[in-house]
Design a protein around this motif. Structure first.
Motif, short mmCIF file in Angstrom:
data_model
loop_
_atom_site.label_atom_id
_atom_site.label_comp_id
_atom_site.label_asym_id
_atom_site.label_seq_id
_atom_site.Cartn_x
_atom_site.Cartn_y
_atom_site.Cartn_z
N LEU A 237 0.80 -1.22 0.00
CA LEU A 237 0.00 0.00 0.00
C LEU A 237 0.83 1.27 0.00
N TRP A 238 2.13 1.17 0.28
CA TRP A 238 2.98 2.35 0.21
C TRP A 238 3.63 2.52 -1.16
N PRO A 261 3.61 9.15 -2.34
CA PRO A 261 2.85 9.57 -1.17
C PRO A 261 2.56 11.07 -1.20
N ASN A 265 1.90 12.80 4.02
CA ASN A 265 2.11 11.41 4.40
C ASN A 265 3.55 10.94 4.19
N ARG A 279 -4.48 4.51 2.95
CA ARG A 279 -4.55 4.10 1.56
C ARG A 279 -5.34 2.81 1.38
N ASP A 280 -5.87 2.66 0.16
CA ASP A 280 -6.50 1.41 -0.22
C ASP A 280 -6.43 1.25 -1.73
N TYR A 292 -7.56 3.34 -6.65
CA TYR A 292 -6.65 3.64 -5.53
C TYR A 292 -7.12 4.91 -4.83
N GLU A 294 -6.01 7.68 -1.46
CA GLU A 294 -5.11 8.09 -0.39
C GLU A 294 -5.76 9.23 0.38
#
Length: 487
Positions: A237-238, A261, A265, A279-280, A292, A294
């Motif tokens: 997720l990063w 990011p 973040n 995030r997802d 996606y 954030e």
């Protein structure tokens, strides 16, 4: 890798489990929320599947659907097993199949020998016990279930971590292992294949300072994409997504970087904070795009940092400048999408879709809120509460956020908010039935497409008409959530 399974509150009896009253009007959008932790209760219905544990005990699992945003639940009944320390849980789902993990030896849950894995098959009323994968340990977030030929057979795929390969002090490849089980295999066992990444694509777009020690890929979520090759997406997720056709003779990892990011973040990324709070990633229902989201969240008590901020994330890392200049005003969410099939491996293929902040959201009195709270309480709650764990819908622009009311008199009240980020409206909310334990309160939700395939089952499912369901995985650990706003 932390292999210790978390403990959960032990429930000998289940709370009231309302059956679904149908979704013919489409008012709920087809979303069904499923509690990942199973209840320990003998509440059979038309969906009950029965099997035998590795220790010879009869075990049954039953699906209890409910109209969203109420929670649907699985009930597990096995009188010979003690679930006071660790409860059975849902690991993955695809079509109407669900992968369940059942602790058969609470003293050995740190390795696969203490765990039984079952594939729940409601149309066959069966629980299929899988061969034990020991010495391989199936990490929850790195395991996928694939239904094939309308459930005629299935596969379970898990990604394992291997050591990096160095040459001259510099890494030249990162190794991973694909652990695969096919229900049609004549060997009836697990196979493992070594997969290597030799082109560090995400390092070009999301570089990491030499002082930050982390793996090239750390899976936080696994998504079944499907298709002819049985595509699975392992999501860091990063940093990025690994796509892999796990059923190919020679599977390979394909690296898809995520957008860099957001400014506020970057510090959290560099200290390796849990990205699921911000995030997802998901796949659209018709598999034509990757979606996606954030979030950027700030404490209103935190003063704004006036230090100048480099334009890009890369500049930030190269200049070793980690302070961000942001507007300290609650939260903002940004959604992105990338068409599938994915062409190339560049961040440039991500398209920004929507951006919305807390002050942009319209709260209408007609919103279908599953709550006995008054409208004034809903408005006040939404304005004051910190939001975490964004989960984006597979089918529309709705995002689900979790929060916790504070302070009294509404303490201990956990709420799911449904927000349409394109229309900037609050679609609804619901309270979660949460029981705190040892001052740490954890809620874990997921979903399955199971109801789409259970229309023909008699009994309680005769009125269940759901066109699609979405994977939703949200985790709250209260202490960690509050720590976000102290950074």
């Amino acid at each position: 890798m932390d292999m210790a399974a978390p403990t959960v509150p032990y429930r000998t009896t289940a709370p009231t489990l309302p059956e679904s009253d149908g979704h013919e009007d489409g008012s709920s959008g087809g979303m069904v929320l499923l509690d990942r932790w199973c209840l320990i209760a003998d509440l059979p219905n038309a969906s009950t599947g029965v099997g035998t544990t590795s220790t010879g005990l009869r075990i049954q699992a039953t699906f209890h659907p409910a109209r969203p945003p109420l929670l649907s639940r699985f009930c597990v009944h096995c009188p010979g097993l003690d679930f006071r320390r660790v409860a059975p849980k849902i690991i993955a789902s695809d079509a109407d199949l669900v992968l369940l993990c059942v602790p058969v030896n609470p003293d050995s849950i740190a390795n696969a020998r203490g765990l039984d894995y079952f594939v729940y098959r409601p149309r066959a009323h069966r629980l299929d016990l899988l061969p034990n994968p020991h010495p391989v340990y199936l990490h929850d977030s790195m395991t996928a279930l694939l239904s094939r030929q309308d459930g005629a057979w299935y596969a379970v795929a898990a990604l394992g971590l291997g050591p990096p390969v160095y040459k001259g002090g510099a890494p030249i490849s990162w190794d991973f292992y694909l652990h695969l089980y096919r229900s049609t295999s004549s060997s009836k066992g697990w196979t493992s294949k070594r997969l290597s990444v030799t082109e560090f694509i995400r390092d070009k777009f999301i570089p990491i300072p030499a002082s930050v020690d982390r793996l090239y890929h750390e899976t936080g979520k696994t998504i079944t994409v499907g298709g002819e090759g049985g595509t699975v997406a392992w999501v860091d997720l990063w940093r990025g997504i690994f796509l892999c056709d796990v059923l190919d003779e020679f599977p390979a990892l394909r690296d898809i970087p995520l957008p860099c990011p957001a400014r506020s973040n970057r510090d959290l990324f560099l200290i390796q904070y849990d990205p699921s709070y911000f995030r997802d990633v998901t796949i659209s229902r018709n598999r034509d795009s990757i979606k996606y989201i954030e979030m950027e969240m700030w404490s209103p008590k935190e003063p704004m940092n006036t230090t100048s901020t480099p334009v890009s994330y890369v500049d930030c890392v190269l200049n070793n400048t980690r302070k961000s200049q942001v507007i300290r005003d609650d939260w903002k969410a940004t959604t992105w999408s990338m068409p599938m099939p994915v062409i190339g491996s560049s961040c440039e293929h991500w398209h920004r879709d929507c951006e919305v902040g807390v002050k942009d959201i319209t709260l209408g009195a007609s919103n279908p809120c599953r709550s006995n709270l008054s409208f004034s309480e809903i408005v006040e709650m939404f304005k004051e509460l910190p939001m975490v764990n964004p989960t984006i819908s597979m089918d529309d622009d709705v995002v689900y956020l979790l929060s916790r009311t504070s302070p009294s008199p509404m303490d201990k009240l956990h709420v799911v908010f449904a927000i349409d980020v394109r229309k900037r409206t609050l679609q609804g909310l619901t309270k979660l039935d949460v029981q705190p334990q040892n001052s740490v309160c954890m809620v874990t939700l997921c979903t399955s497409e199971i109801c789409r395939y259970l229309r023909n089952i008699t009994g309680n499912f005769s009125t269940l008409a759901i066109h699609h369901l979405v994977f939703l995985h949200v985790t709250i650990c209260m202490n960690a959530m509050l720590a976000i706003f102290k950074i």
